[in-house]
Motif scaffolding. Sequence first.
Motif, PDB file in Angstrom:
ATOM      1  N   UNK A 223     -29.617 129.619 -20.555  1.00  0.00           N
ATOM      2  CA  UNK A 223     -29.031 128.369 -20.083  1.00  0.00           C
ATOM      3  C   UNK A 223     -28.512 127.597 -21.291  1.00  0.00           C
ATOM      4  N   UNK A 224     -27.333 126.976 -21.144  1.00  0.00           N
ATOM      5  CA  UNK A 224     -26.776 126.133 -22.193  1.00  0.00           C
ATOM      6  C   UNK A 224     -26.254 124.834 -21.586  1.00  0.00           C
ATOM      7  N   UNK A 225     -26.514 123.735 -22.280  1.00  0.00           N
ATOM      8  CA  UNK A 225     -25.961 122.437 -21.889  1.00  0.00           C
ATOM      9  C   UNK A 225     -24.854 122.075 -22.870  1.00  0.00           C
ATOM     10  N   UNK A 226     -23.665 121.773 -22.343  1.00  0.00           N
ATOM     11  CA  UNK A 226     -22.510 121.417 -23.151  1.00  0.00           C
ATOM     12  C   UNK A 226     -22.129 119.967 -22.853  1.00  0.00           C
ATOM     13  N   UNK A 227     -22.099 119.076 -23.863  1.00  0.00           N
ATOM     14  CA  UNK A 227     -21.856 117.649 -23.616  1.00  0.00           C
ATOM     15  C   UNK A 227     -20.438 117.366 -23.123  1.00  0.00           C
ATOM     16  N   UNK A 228     -20.279 116.234 -22.461  1.00  0.00           N
ATOM     17  CA  UNK A 228     -18.994 115.924 -21.809  1.00  0.00           C
ATOM     18  C   UNK A 228     -17.845 115.747 -22.802  1.00  0.00           C
TER      19      UNK A 228
ATOM     20  N   UNK B 218     -15.534 122.125 -21.383  1.00  0.00           N
ATOM     21  CA  UNK B 218     -14.401 123.039 -21.365  1.00  0.00           C
ATOM     22  C   UNK B 218     -13.517 122.859 -20.129  1.00  0.00           C
ATOM     23  N   UNK B 219     -14.119 122.512 -19.012  1.00  0.00           N
ATOM     24  CA  UNK B 219     -13.326 122.329 -17.789  1.00  0.00           C
ATOM     25  C   UNK B 219     -12.763 120.907 -17.674  1.00  0.00           C
ATOM     26  N   UNK B 220     -13.506 119.931 -18.184  1.00  0.00           N
ATOM     27  CA  UNK B 220     -13.068 118.534 -18.047  1.00  0.00           C
ATOM     28  C   UNK B 220     -13.414 117.758 -19.311  1.00  0.00           C
ATOM     29  N   UNK B 221     -12.737 118.031 -20.420  1.00  0.00           N
ATOM     30  CA  UNK B 221     -13.061 117.384 -21.696  1.00  0.00           C
ATOM     31  C   UNK B 221     -13.099 115.862 -21.592  1.00  0.00           C
ATOM     32  N   UNK B 222     -14.227 115.290 -22.029  1.00  0.00           N
ATOM     33  CA  UNK B 222     -14.384 113.849 -22.037  1.00  0.00           C
ATOM     34  C   UNK B 222     -14.768 113.227 -20.709  1.00  0.00           C
TER      35      UNK B 222
ATOM     36  N   UNK C 109     -21.781 131.711 -15.672  1.00  0.00           N
ATOM     37  CA  UNK C 109     -21.453 130.790 -14.596  1.00  0.00           C
ATOM     38  C   UNK C 109     -21.419 129.382 -15.190  1.00  0.00           C
ATOM     39  N   UNK C 110     -20.229 128.797 -15.285  1.00  0.00           N
ATOM     40  CA  UNK C 110     -20.059 127.471 -15.856  1.00  0.00           C
ATOM     41  C   UNK C 110     -19.959 126.452 -14.732  1.00  0.00           C
ATOM     42  N   UNK C 111     -20.831 125.433 -14.780  1.00  0.00           N
ATOM     43  CA  UNK C 111     -20.872 124.426 -13.720  1.00  0.00           C
ATOM     44  C   UNK C 111     -20.808 123.025 -14.321  1.00  0.00           C
ATOM     45  N   UNK C 112     -19.982 122.174 -13.758  1.00  0.00           N
ATOM     46  CA  UNK C 112     -19.928 120.777 -14.192  1.00  0.00           C
ATOM     47  C   UNK C 112     -21.091 120.000 -13.569  1.00  0.00           C
ATOM     48  N   UNK C 113     -21.535 118.963 -14.292  1.00  0.00           N
ATOM     49  CA  UNK C 113     -22.666 118.144 -13.834  1.00  0.00           C
ATOM     50  C   UNK C 113     -22.212 116.692 -13.644  1.00  0.00           C
TER      51      UNK C 113
ATOM     52  N   UNK D 100      -2.364 125.922 -20.481  1.00  0.00           N
ATOM     53  CA  UNK D 100      -2.896 126.283 -19.166  1.00  0.00           C
ATOM     54  C   UNK D 100      -3.553 125.072 -18.499  1.00  0.00           C
ATOM     55  N   UNK D 101      -4.263 125.292 -17.437  1.00  0.00           N
ATOM     56  CA  UNK D 101      -4.870 124.215 -16.650  1.00  0.00           C
ATOM     57  C   UNK D 101      -5.831 123.360 -17.463  1.00  0.00           C
ATOM     58  N   UNK D 102      -6.561 123.980 -18.396  1.00  0.00           N
ATOM     59  CA  UNK D 102      -7.621 123.263 -19.115  1.00  0.00           C
ATOM     60  C   UNK D 102      -7.180 122.743 -20.484  1.00  0.00           C
ATOM     61  N   UNK D 103      -6.281 123.477 -21.133  1.00  0.00           N
ATOM     62  CA  UNK D 103      -5.734 123.056 -22.435  1.00  0.00           C
ATOM     63  C   UNK D 103      -6.841 122.770 -23.459  1.00  0.00           C
ATOM     64  N   UNK D 104      -7.928 123.545 -23.411  1.00  0.00           N
ATOM     65  CA  UNK D 104      -9.048 123.263 -24.310  1.00  0.00           C
ATOM     66  C   UNK D 104      -9.011 124.043 -25.621  1.00  0.00           C
ATOM     67  N   UNK D 105      -8.089 124.997 -25.736  1.00  0.00           N
ATOM     68  CA  UNK D 105      -7.949 125.794 -26.968  1.00  0.00           C
ATOM     69  C   UNK D 105      -9.301 126.370 -27.420  1.00  0.00           C
TER      70      UNK D 105
END
Length: 268
Positions: free
Chosen positions: A54-59, A63-67, A90-94, A195-200
């Motif tokens: 499990x990994x937690x990635x801060x807002x 990657x899907x919704x930067x910031x 499996x990447x899920x937004x919180x 692309x849709x996310x533009x997160x590079x």
Amino acid sequence: MKERARKLILLKTLLVFWLVSLQGYAQRNISGKPGYFNVPSAVSIEDGLLCLGYTYNPKAYSLRSPGKLPEQILYANLVILPNLDVTFSLLQMRSNGKRLKSEALGDRQFDIRWRAVKEKKYMPAIAFVLTNPFTIDGAMITQAIVATKQFQINQLWKAELTGGYGSKYYIGRNEKNANNGNVFSKFIILNKSTDKFKNRYLVGAIAGGKLVFKNKIGVMAEWDGLKLNGGAFVQLFKHLNFQAGMLNGDQWMFGASFQGNLNAKTNN
């Protein structure tokens, strides 16, 4: 005395060789691949090893919704051949401490890591990390080549360095999940900058390194193509691994994983 000294030197040499040859449980990146925080590595790991994590990635660096919203990544990595492992993530937004249900199950992804060159005395290990081209809506896609070299400093300390390059182009599908009846349809070439996310994510030159004490605790740092990240990890009871890092010096990221070998002979 000379004979005893020679035996002691031989014993130390064998011990160091044994430590170098150990294919320990590799540190995991955000999606479960051997690596650092985001950057993957080319290290060899045990055949039959299964890792669940499990990994937690801060807002700020999601990657899907930067910031906007933080993310959690659930993953399973399995070594199916000595030079090949596969990862399902499996990447899920919180939102408000819970999984965002409007995103349904989340961003599903299947990756492979193929170690094309085995590490030798003067040669780093080289691996290709590729996300399968059937992905429709992936924010964590990786198309990269990495080279990793390990260094046994002494009987207690070991170092590792990785360098590589990630492509901004990838093959995806111009389709919606609701119409996903044919996984071999509508392939297109996409650009992570547009692309849709533009997160590079993992685009351009990438690098990472770590310093490990007794294969149990260590510090690591990386350049993931956009930012400099650093942190530490610890391994407990052989199977549990915990890590935490500061992304770009201002946001915390953390994760945990459980690893075990499905090969009975290895466990014995």
